[in-house]
Design a protein around this motif. Sequence first.
Motif, PDB file in Angstrom:
ATOM      1  N   LEU A   1     -29.412 -19.151 -20.746  1.00 11.05           N
ATOM      2  CA  LEU A   1     -29.689 -17.680 -22.393  1.00 11.05           C
ATOM      3  C   LEU A   1     -30.626 -17.284 -22.195  1.00 11.05           C
ATOM      4  O   LEU A   1     -31.924 -17.215 -22.433  1.00 11.05           O
ATOM      5  CB  LEU A   1     -28.940 -17.809 -22.883  1.00 11.05           C
ATOM      6  CG  LEU A   1     -27.324 -17.853 -23.309  1.00 11.05           C
ATOM      7  CD1 LEU A   1     -26.540 -18.485 -24.813  1.00 11.05           C
ATOM      8  CD2 LEU A   1     -26.262 -17.133 -21.957  1.00 11.05           C
ATOM      9  N   HIS A   2     -30.425 -15.773 -21.839  1.00 12.00           N
ATOM     10  CA  HIS A   2     -31.572 -14.633 -21.639  1.00 12.00           C
ATOM     11  C   HIS A   2     -31.334 -13.978 -21.544  1.00 12.00           C
ATOM     12  O   HIS A   2     -30.450 -13.423 -21.077  1.00 12.00           O
ATOM     13  CB  HIS A   2     -32.790 -15.422 -19.981  1.00 12.00           C
ATOM     14  CG  HIS A   2     -32.190 -14.993 -18.937  1.00 12.00           C
ATOM     15  ND1 HIS A   2     -30.951 -15.662 -17.780  1.00 12.00           N
ATOM     16  CD2 HIS A   2     -32.263 -13.594 -17.868  1.00 12.00           C
ATOM     17  CE1 HIS A   2     -30.727 -15.275 -16.920  1.00 12.00           C
ATOM     18  NE2 HIS A   2     -31.589 -14.047 -17.382  1.00 12.00           N
ATOM     19  N   GLN A   3     -32.109 -12.497 -21.765  1.00 13.66           N
ATOM     20  CA  GLN A   3     -32.396 -11.045 -21.265  1.00 13.66           C
ATOM     21  C   GLN A   3     -32.959 -10.799 -20.229  1.00 13.66           C
ATOM     22  O   GLN A   3     -33.868 -10.982 -19.971  1.00 13.66           O
ATOM     23  CB  GLN A   3     -32.318 -10.501 -22.575  1.00 13.66           C
ATOM     24  CG  GLN A   3     -31.924 -10.745 -23.711  1.00 13.66           C
ATOM     25  CD  GLN A   3     -32.625  -9.621 -25.226  1.00 13.66           C
ATOM     26  OE1 GLN A   3     -33.640 -10.252 -25.360  1.00 13.66           O
ATOM     27  NE2 GLN A   3     -32.378  -9.082 -25.234  1.00 13.66           N
ATOM     28  N   ASP A   4     -32.973  -9.675 -19.196  1.00 17.48           N
ATOM     29  CA  ASP A   4     -33.069  -9.266 -18.017  1.00 17.48           C
ATOM     30  C   ASP A   4     -33.972  -8.472 -18.857  1.00 17.48           C
ATOM     31  O   ASP A   4     -33.396  -7.157 -18.876  1.00 17.48           O
ATOM     32  CB  ASP A   4     -32.093  -8.576 -17.168  1.00 17.48           C
ATOM     33  CG  ASP A   4     -31.540 -10.100 -16.952  1.00 17.48           C
ATOM     34  OD1 ASP A   4     -31.866 -11.232 -16.682  1.00 17.48           O
ATOM     35  OD2 ASP A   4     -30.658  -9.483 -15.664  1.00 17.48           O
ATOM     36  N   VAL A   5     -35.769  -7.930 -19.294  1.00 21.42           N
ATOM     37  CA  VAL A   5     -35.894  -7.373 -19.921  1.00 21.42           C
ATOM     38  C   VAL A   5     -37.520  -6.718 -19.613  1.00 21.42           C
ATOM     39  O   VAL A   5     -37.923  -6.043 -19.657  1.00 21.42           O
ATOM     40  CB  VAL A   5     -36.149  -7.483 -21.503  1.00 21.42           C
ATOM     41  CG1 VAL A   5     -34.177  -7.361 -22.450  1.00 21.42           C
ATOM     42  CG2 VAL A   5     -36.513  -8.288 -21.988  1.00 21.42           C
TER      43      VAL A   5
ATOM     44  N   PHE B   1     -27.825 -11.220 -24.032  1.00 15.36           N
ATOM     45  CA  PHE B   1     -27.691 -12.459 -23.315  1.00 15.36           C
ATOM     46  C   PHE B   1     -27.035 -12.948 -22.352  1.00 15.36           C
ATOM     47  O   PHE B   1     -25.987 -12.115 -22.356  1.00 15.36           O
ATOM     48  CB  PHE B   1     -28.222 -13.701 -24.406  1.00 15.36           C
ATOM     49  CG  PHE B   1     -29.558 -13.283 -25.031  1.00 15.36           C
ATOM     50  CD1 PHE B   1     -30.725 -14.402 -24.889  1.00 15.36           C
ATOM     51  CD2 PHE B   1     -29.772 -12.085 -25.992  1.00 15.36           C
ATOM     52  CE1 PHE B   1     -31.854 -13.608 -25.604  1.00 15.36           C
ATOM     53  CE2 PHE B   1     -30.460 -12.033 -27.042  1.00 15.36           C
ATOM     54  CZ  PHE B   1     -32.170 -13.428 -26.484  1.00 15.36           C
ATOM     55  N   HIS B   2     -27.045 -13.426 -21.424  1.00 15.88           N
ATOM     56  CA  HIS B   2     -26.350 -14.088 -19.781  1.00 15.88           C
ATOM     57  C   HIS B   2     -27.231 -15.178 -19.745  1.00 15.88           C
ATOM     58  O   HIS B   2     -28.322 -15.393 -19.729  1.00 15.88           O
ATOM     59  CB  HIS B   2     -26.131 -13.379 -19.128  1.00 15.88           C
ATOM     60  CG  HIS B   2     -27.430 -12.636 -18.420  1.00 15.88           C
ATOM     61  ND1 HIS B   2     -27.901 -11.570 -18.930  1.00 15.88           N
ATOM     62  CD2 HIS B   2     -27.573 -12.904 -17.342  1.00 15.88           C
ATOM     63  CE1 HIS B   2     -28.678 -11.142 -18.162  1.00 15.88           C
ATOM     64  NE2 HIS B   2     -29.129 -11.656 -17.184  1.00 15.88           N
ATOM     65  N   GLY B   3     -26.249 -16.403 -18.747  1.00 13.27           N
ATOM     66  CA  GLY B   3     -26.649 -17.081 -18.374  1.00 13.27           C
ATOM     67  C   GLY B   3     -25.630 -18.206 -17.080  1.00 13.27           C
ATOM     68  O   GLY B   3     -24.741 -17.560 -16.857  1.00 13.27           O
TER      69      GLY B   3
ATOM     70  N   PHE C   1     -29.821  -6.975  -8.233  1.00 15.28           N
ATOM     71  CA  PHE C   1     -29.469  -5.643  -7.958  1.00 15.28           C
ATOM     72  C   PHE C   1     -29.738  -5.382  -9.578  1.00 15.28           C
ATOM     73  O   PHE C   1     -29.749  -4.795 -10.290  1.00 15.28           O
ATOM     74  CB  PHE C   1     -28.875  -5.168  -6.841  1.00 15.28           C
ATOM     75  CG  PHE C   1     -28.483  -5.848  -5.772  1.00 15.28           C
ATOM     76  CD1 PHE C   1     -29.427  -5.085  -4.984  1.00 15.28           C
ATOM     77  CD2 PHE C   1     -27.646  -6.484  -5.876  1.00 15.28           C
ATOM     78  CE1 PHE C   1     -28.834  -6.563  -3.477  1.00 15.28           C
ATOM     79  CE2 PHE C   1     -26.581  -7.083  -4.534  1.00 15.28           C
ATOM     80  CZ  PHE C   1     -27.705  -6.766  -3.488  1.00 15.28           C
ATOM     81  N   ARG C   2     -31.271  -4.517  -9.418  1.00 17.54           N
ATOM     82  CA  ARG C   2     -31.740  -3.915 -10.079  1.00 17.54           C
ATOM     83  C   ARG C   2     -32.462  -3.131 -10.168  1.00 17.54           C
ATOM     84  O   ARG C   2     -33.145  -2.992  -9.240  1.00 17.54           O
ATOM     85  CB  ARG C   2     -32.721  -5.351 -11.450  1.00 17.54           C
ATOM     86  CG  ARG C   2     -32.061  -6.082 -11.606  1.00 17.54           C
ATOM     87  CD  ARG C   2     -32.714  -7.170 -11.873  1.00 17.54           C
ATOM     88  NE  ARG C   2     -32.470  -8.494 -11.878  1.00 17.54           N
ATOM     89  CZ  ARG C   2     -32.804  -9.359 -12.619  1.00 17.54           C
ATOM     90  NH1 ARG C   2     -33.715  -9.613 -13.594  1.00 17.54           N
ATOM     91  NH2 ARG C   2     -32.548 -10.196 -13.132  1.00 17.54           N
ATOM     92  N   LEU C   3     -32.933  -1.571 -11.312  1.00 18.83           N
ATOM     93  CA  LEU C   3     -34.196  -0.848 -10.797  1.00 18.83           C
ATOM     94  C   LEU C   3     -35.085  -1.264 -11.645  1.00 18.83           C
ATOM     95  O   LEU C   3     -35.113  -1.116 -12.969  1.00 18.83           O
ATOM     96  CB  LEU C   3     -33.462   0.306 -11.222  1.00 18.83           C
ATOM     97  CG  LEU C   3     -34.184   1.198 -10.655  1.00 18.83           C
ATOM     98  CD1 LEU C   3     -34.878   2.052  -9.664  1.00 18.83           C
ATOM     99  CD2 LEU C   3     -33.793   3.309 -11.469  1.00 18.83           C
TER     100      LEU C   3
HETATM  101 FE   FE2 Z   1     -30.834 -12.420 -15.911  1.00 20.55          FE
END
Ligand code: FE2
Length: 209
Positions: A126-130, A182-184, A205-207
């Motif tokens: 589990l983590h955040q994309d930050v 949070f996701h994983g 995909f991210r900006l």
């Molecule tokens: Fe992620």
Amino acid sequence: MPGDLFPETLAHPGLTILPGFAGEAAPALMAAVREIAAHAPFRRMKTPGGKEMSAAMTNCGAVGWVSDAKGYRYQASDPYTGLPWPMMPVIFRDLAQRAAQAGGFAGFAPDVALINRYEPGAKMSLHQDVDEQDFSAPIVSVSLGLPAMFLWGGAKRTDKAARIALASGDVLVWGGPARRHFHGIAPVKAGTHPLTGAARVNLTFRLAM
Ligand code: FE2
Ligand code: SIN
């Protein structure tokens, strides 16, 4: 009734599940992944704490996500080759844009696709994309190959995570208030898939910049 079409959207606010959205494009997406990996090979990065991640990773786009003793960050060159990351293929950009639109985020213009490869047993805690600069853009996540169990938590690490089964071609879009949830990925089960062999491949995909 929208609830009939996208029941999960109601069950998980901020997350849109698009089953099979990338099914048709999947073989072309995988061919592009192989081409990218020929120039920017999959590698298992180390966390800032020195632990090797279980998923192997590469990137394409203007920048790429990297992790090492100095921390997590985006950078324009691949530390493994010293070269710029491979360009993002048009089919990647197009799919990400269409999925984002279907998830309520028209005009998404990602500048990076992280590419994760999970062999059986590999997972993502589990983590955040930050590490991105602008949280108004969504995350678009494409699953290819072996199935996996996606863990969808909340704003706090301790929030209970829902388990969402993902198959090849499924796409997730999350953003807005859920952008930093949070996701994983639970450990990938053994198996083989015609598209990927004994692996699951995920594109996010991210900006970033
Ligand atoms: Fe992620
Ligand atoms: C990620 O959170 O960056 C990857 C998630 C996934 O592999 O589905």
